[in-house]
Motif scaffolding. Structure first.
Motif, PDB file in Angstrom:
ATOM      1  N   VAL A  98      77.727  28.264  46.363  1.00  0.00           N
ATOM      2  CA  VAL A  98      76.970  27.957  45.090  1.00  0.00           C
ATOM      3  C   VAL A  98      78.348  28.313  44.015  1.00  0.00           C
ATOM      4  O   VAL A  98      78.416  27.602  43.100  1.00  0.00           O
ATOM      5  N   ARG A  99      79.061  29.309  44.294  1.00  0.00           N
ATOM      6  CA  ARG A  99      79.904  29.926  43.258  1.00  0.00           C
ATOM      7  C   ARG A  99      81.550  29.543  43.528  1.00  0.00           C
ATOM      8  O   ARG A  99      82.256  29.594  42.697  1.00  0.00           O
ATOM      9  N   CYS A 100      81.514  28.773  44.749  1.00  0.00           N
ATOM     10  CA  CYS A 100      82.976  28.299  45.134  1.00  0.00           C
ATOM     11  C   CYS A 100      83.778  29.109  45.001  1.00  0.00           C
ATOM     12  O   CYS A 100      84.980  29.129  44.595  1.00  0.00           O
ATOM     13  N   ASP A 101      83.682  30.491  45.553  1.00  0.00           N
ATOM     14  CA  ASP A 101      84.701  31.647  45.507  1.00  0.00           C
ATOM     15  C   ASP A 101      84.873  32.230  44.306  1.00  0.00           C
ATOM     16  O   ASP A 101      85.923  33.010  44.223  1.00  0.00           O
ATOM     17  N   LEU A 102      84.474  31.666  43.216  1.00  0.00           N
ATOM     18  CA  LEU A 102      84.718  32.431  41.957  1.00  0.00           C
ATOM     19  C   LEU A 102      84.029  33.779  41.693  1.00  0.00           C
ATOM     20  O   LEU A 102      82.919  33.949  42.320  1.00  0.00           O
ATOM     21  N   PRO A 103      84.383  34.628  40.922  1.00  0.00           N
ATOM     22  CA  PRO A 103      83.877  36.050  40.881  1.00  0.00           C
ATOM     23  C   PRO A 103      82.723  35.735  39.845  1.00  0.00           C
ATOM     24  O   PRO A 103      81.886  36.601  39.572  1.00  0.00           O
ATOM     25  N   THR A 104      82.641  34.620  39.088  1.00  0.00           N
ATOM     26  CA  THR A 104      81.527  34.347  37.957  1.00  0.00           C
ATOM     27  C   THR A 104      80.494  33.258  38.824  1.00  0.00           C
ATOM     28  O   THR A 104      80.958  32.770  39.656  1.00  0.00           O
ATOM     29  N   VAL A 105      79.397  33.544  38.153  1.00  0.00           N
ATOM     30  CA  VAL A 105      78.219  32.543  38.290  1.00  0.00           C
ATOM     31  C   VAL A 105      77.757  31.985  37.229  1.00  0.00           C
ATOM     32  O   VAL A 105      77.487  32.719  36.196  1.00  0.00           O
ATOM     33  N   ALA A 106      77.347  30.846  37.169  1.00  0.00           N
ATOM     34  CA  ALA A 106      76.521  30.035  35.830  1.00  0.00           C
ATOM     35  C   ALA A 106      75.143  30.389  36.150  1.00  0.00           C
ATOM     36  O   ALA A 106      74.342  30.103  37.098  1.00  0.00           O
ATOM     37  N   PHE A 107      74.528  30.806  35.289  1.00  0.00           N
ATOM     38  CA  PHE A 107      73.016  31.153  35.183  1.00  0.00           C
ATOM     39  C   PHE A 107      72.105  30.258  33.886  1.00  0.00           C
ATOM     40  O   PHE A 107      72.956  30.154  32.768  1.00  0.00           O
ATOM     41  N   ARG A 108      71.058  29.650  34.074  1.00  0.00           N
ATOM     42  CA  ARG A 108      70.303  29.304  33.088  1.00  0.00           C
ATOM     43  C   ARG A 108      68.760  29.382  33.416  1.00  0.00           C
ATOM     44  O   ARG A 108      68.442  29.396  34.613  1.00  0.00           O
ATOM     45  N   VAL A 109      67.723  29.593  32.407  1.00  0.00           N
ATOM     46  CA  VAL A 109      66.513  29.590  32.647  1.00  0.00           C
ATOM     47  C   VAL A 109      66.009  28.165  31.860  1.00  0.00           C
ATOM     48  O   VAL A 109      66.129  28.086  30.917  1.00  0.00           O
ATOM     49  N   PRO A 110      65.548  27.318  32.733  1.00  0.00           N
ATOM     50  CA  PRO A 110      65.073  25.862  32.287  1.00  0.00           C
ATOM     51  C   PRO A 110      63.806  26.198  31.495  1.00  0.00           C
ATOM     52  O   PRO A 110      63.092  26.747  31.811  1.00  0.00           O
ATOM     53  N   ASP A 111      63.631  24.942  30.452  1.00  0.00           N
ATOM     54  CA  ASP A 111      62.531  25.192  29.744  1.00  0.00           C
ATOM     55  C   ASP A 111      61.692  23.763  30.306  1.00  0.00           C
ATOM     56  O   ASP A 111      61.524  23.015  29.228  1.00  0.00           O
ATOM     57  N   HIS A 112      60.924  23.905  31.465  1.00  0.00           N
ATOM     58  CA  HIS A 112      60.049  22.931  31.486  1.00  0.00           C
ATOM     59  C   HIS A 112      59.022  23.397  32.376  1.00  0.00           C
ATOM     60  O   HIS A 112      59.347  24.167  33.404  1.00  0.00           O
ATOM     61  N   PRO A 113      57.740  23.355  32.020  1.00  0.00           N
ATOM     62  CA  PRO A 113      56.537  23.897  32.736  1.00  0.00           C
ATOM     63  C   PRO A 113      56.438  23.841  34.261  1.00  0.00           C
ATOM     64  O   PRO A 113      56.354  24.655  34.784  1.00  0.00           O
ATOM     65  N   LEU A 114      56.694  22.531  34.446  1.00  0.00           N
ATOM     66  CA  LEU A 114      56.600  22.136  36.145  1.00  0.00           C
ATOM     67  C   LEU A 114      57.524  22.927  36.856  1.00  0.00           C
ATOM     68  O   LEU A 114      57.150  23.564  37.810  1.00  0.00           O
ATOM     69  N   THR A 115      58.893  22.801  36.335  1.00  0.00           N
ATOM     70  CA  THR A 115      59.962  23.486  37.198  1.00  0.00           C
ATOM     71  C   THR A 115      59.785  25.048  37.119  1.00  0.00           C
ATOM     72  O   THR A 115      60.240  25.627  38.161  1.00  0.00           O
ATOM     73  N   GLN A 116      59.511  25.526  35.743  1.00  0.00           N
ATOM     74  CA  GLN A 116      59.349  26.916  35.860  1.00  0.00           C
ATOM     75  C   GLN A 116      58.317  27.441  37.059  1.00  0.00           C
ATOM     76  O   GLN A 116      58.302  28.344  37.486  1.00  0.00           O
ATOM     77  N   GLN A 117      57.168  26.758  37.176  1.00  0.00           N
ATOM     78  CA  GLN A 117      56.108  27.218  37.971  1.00  0.00           C
ATOM     79  C   GLN A 117      56.670  26.890  39.307  1.00  0.00           C
ATOM     80  O   GLN A 117      56.447  27.776  40.318  1.00  0.00           O
ATOM     81  N   ILE A 118      57.699  25.960  39.493  1.00  0.00           N
ATOM     82  CA  ILE A 118      58.386  25.830  41.129  1.00  0.00           C
ATOM     83  C   ILE A 118      59.293  27.025  41.295  1.00  0.00           C
ATOM     84  O   ILE A 118      59.020  27.662  42.348  1.00  0.00           O
ATOM     85  N   ILE A 119      60.177  27.438  40.240  1.00  0.00           N
ATOM     86  CA  ILE A 119      61.055  28.537  40.557  1.00  0.00           C
ATOM     87  C   ILE A 119      60.249  29.799  40.612  1.00  0.00           C
ATOM     88  O   ILE A 119      60.571  30.680  41.671  1.00  0.00           O
ATOM     89  N   GLU A 120      59.047  30.015  40.089  1.00  0.00           N
ATOM     90  CA  GLU A 120      58.176  30.974  40.350  1.00  0.00           C
ATOM     91  C   GLU A 120      57.654  31.318  41.737  1.00  0.00           C
ATOM     92  O   GLU A 120      57.666  32.418  42.268  1.00  0.00           O
ATOM     93  N   ARG A 121      57.189  30.308  42.171  1.00  0.00           N
ATOM     94  CA  ARG A 121      56.883  30.223  43.643  1.00  0.00           C
ATOM     95  C   ARG A 121      58.134  30.251  44.840  1.00  0.00           C
ATOM     96  O   ARG A 121      57.670  31.126  45.748  1.00  0.00           O
ATOM     97  N   VAL A 122      59.160  29.557  44.522  1.00  0.00           N
ATOM     98  CA  VAL A 122      60.094  29.543  45.494  1.00  0.00           C
ATOM     99  C   VAL A 122      61.383  30.220  45.403  1.00  0.00           C
ATOM    100  O   VAL A 122      61.928  30.770  46.414  1.00  0.00           O
TER     101      VAL A 122
END
Ligand code: TXA
Ligand code: MG
Length: 308
Positions: A100-124
C-alpha cells in the motif's frame, strides 16, 4: 456489471476489487489487509508499483489504529474537512502493508463523503482506493466511465455522478511545514482558515524522488491533443464555457465561468466525451479566474495536455 452494496461487500471480502463512488471520483477498492486483492488493483489499472495508495477510513477515529502521533493542528484539520476531499499524508505504523505504502514511512489517509461507500467501509473495514480509471487516463466520475475502462473485469456500485468531480487535495507536514502535494477539491484558501497561512504547493519538478510519487506520472489525459490558450488561434473544436460565443466545429461546455464547482464536476466527463467522439485536437479556453477551485482545474487541464 452494477452491483448492490451487499454484493460489493462480499466481493471485496473474497478479494475481488470493486469500483465505489466517492464525492471526488470513483475509486477502485480493495481491503487494506487483502494483499492479493491490492495486487489485482495495481494490475487492473496498469499502475506503477512504486505509486502508493490512499487508505480510506469510515471515520477519523479509524486513524488511531495506524497513526500514533497526533497534534492539535491535525485534529483541527480532520474536524474541519473529514468526511471530505482532504487526504493527509502522515507517519504511520507497520499495520499498513508495504504494498500500500510502497516502502514509505508515511501513509495517505482520507474519510470519503459518500453514504454508500461509508456503509461499505463500516462493514468491510478500511479500503485502498486509487481512482477507478486506467493509469494515465481521465478519472471516472460516473459508473459508466468505470464500465468503459474496465468492462466486465470490475463490478461497480452506482452512486450517481460524483458531486465534486476532482480528486482530493493531498496535504503533508514536511520539515515542520504543511504543504500541498496535489491540488484538489479543497482549495488552499480553505485550508488556510485552519492552518492560519496559505499552504505552499510543492511540485515534483526537477526531482526523480518527489514527496508525492504520483507526480512522476502523466495523468488525466484523453487521446485528444489539448491546446491550452487564452485566445483562439484557429478554428476547430472547443472546450470552453457556457455563454461565450465560439462558433467552430464541436463545442464542449465545461459549465459557467462563474461556477468553478460546476466546471470541476463536468471536467472529466467532458474529457472522456472528446474520446467518445473521436476528437483528435481541441482548443481549451484558458480565460478563467485564478485561485480557489480554479487552481486545481487549471492543474488538471495542464496535466491532461501534458504541459505540467
Ligand atoms: O479523491 C481521491 O483521492 C481519489 C478517491 C477515489 O478517493 N483517490 C485517488 O487515488 O485519487 P490515486 O491513487 O489516484 O491518487 C493517490 C495519490 C498518488 O499521487 C500517490 O502518489 C499519492 O496519492 N500518495 C499516496 N500515498 C502517499 C504518501 N505516503 N506520500 C505521498 N503521496 C502519496
Ligand atoms: Mg488517479
Amino acid at each position: 456489471m452494477v452491483v448492490s452494496i451487499f454484493e460489493a461487500c462480499a466481493l471485496l471480502q473474497s478479494g475481488q476489487p470493486v469500483a465505489l463512488p466517492t464525492e471526488t471520483v470513483y475509486g477502485l477498492a480493495a481491503p487494506v489487509q487483502h494483499l492479493a486483492a491490492i495486487e489485482k488493483v495495481f494490475a487492473l489499472k496498469g499502475r506503477p508499483k512504486n505509486n502508493p495508495l490512499i487508505v480510506h477510513l469510515a471515520s477519523k477515529e479509524g486513524l488511531h489504529e495506524y497513526v500514533t502521533c497526533t497534534s492539535s493542528i491535525l485534529n483541527e484539520l480532520t474536524d474541519a474537512f473529514w468526511p471530505g476531499p482532504l487526504t493527509l499524508v502522515l507517519q504511520a505504523n507497520d499495520k499498513v502493508p508495504n504494498v500500500v505504502r510502497c516502502d514509505l514511512p508515511t501513509v495517505a489517509f482520507r474519510v470519503p463523503d459518500h453514504p454508500l461507500t461509508q456503509q461499505i467501509i463500516e462493514r468491510v473495514g478500511p479500503l485502498v482506493m486509487p481512482s477507478a480509471n486506467l493509469s494515465g487516463r481521465p478519472s471516472a466520475t460516473q459508473a459508466e466511465h468505470v464500465l468503459k475502462d474496465f468492462g466486465s473485469a470490475v463490478p461497480v456500485v452506482d452512486g450517481g455522478a460524483c458531486s465534486k468531480g476532482l480528486e482530493s487535495t493531498i496535504l503533508m507536514e514536511n520539515e515542520g511545514e504543511w504543504v500541498i502535494l496535489r491540488e484538489g477539491a479543497i482549495s488552499a484558501e480553505s485550508i488556510a482558515f485552519v492552518l492560519g497561512c496559505l499552504p505552499r504547493f510543492v511540485s515534483g519538478k526537477g526531482t526523480d524522488r518527489p514527496l508525492c510519487p504520483g507526480q512522476l506520472y502523466r495523468h488525466y489525459a484523453p487521446n485528444a491533443k489539448l491546446i491550452l490558450n487564452e485566445q483562439r488561434l484557429a478554428g476547430g473544436n472547443v472546450l470552453g464555457f457556457a455563454g461565450r460565443e465560439y462558433g467552430g466545429e464541436s463545442v464542449y461546455i465545461l459549465g459557467g465561468v462563474d461556477s468553478p464547482e460546476e466546471v470541476a464536476k463536468n471536467l472529466y466527463a467532458c474529457l472522456r466525451r472528446l474520446d467518445d467522439d473521436g476528437v483528435s485536437e481541441v482548443w481549451v479556453d484558458m480565460d478563467f479566474p485564478a485561485g480557489g477551485l480554479w487552481t486545481a482545474i487549471r492543474n488538471r487541464l495542464e496535466k491532461a495536455a501534458g504541459v505540467e
